[in-house]
Design a protein around this motif. Sequence first.
Motif: not given
Length: 149
Positions: A5-13, A21-29, A45-48
């Motif tokens: 039931n948990r998702a992990l999120i990955y963000i890369r700048k 900047d259309t894919v800023s870390p904030e927008r990705q999140r 928080d620990g899943d991002i």
Amino acid sequence: MSTRNRALIYIRKSIVRNATDTVSPERQRAGCLAEAERHGWIVEDGDIYADAEGHQSGRNDSRPDWQRLRRRIRHDESIAAVIVESLSRASRSVRAFFEFVEELRARGIGLVSLKERFDTSSAMGQAMLGFIAVVNQLESDLASERMQM
């Protein structure tokens, strides 16, 4: 047996090549969190995981949070999916990307991409995934060629 039931999120700048900047870390999140909510997955928080300090190349698999995410999926049976803004955030290397996808598949974890929108559990989704990974690597290779000129 634990509930997935948990998702992990990955963000890369990436390097910002223009003022928008259309894919800023904030927008990705924000986009990834909204997707997790649509599926009913828990994200704390620990899943991002974010490699967002400076430029982190998608060709390089040694990104710190990318490696932490990879270690986590090996032992956490509550993970239903990994969410990325686009496949290029995860990897621009076809070989490394397919290794990651195979690792997810072997553990029963889905891969959700906001940009490409596909289902990795179907044969057509797997084929499209391959095509997109090849195009992502081509795009990265062409950018490297331009920088050498």
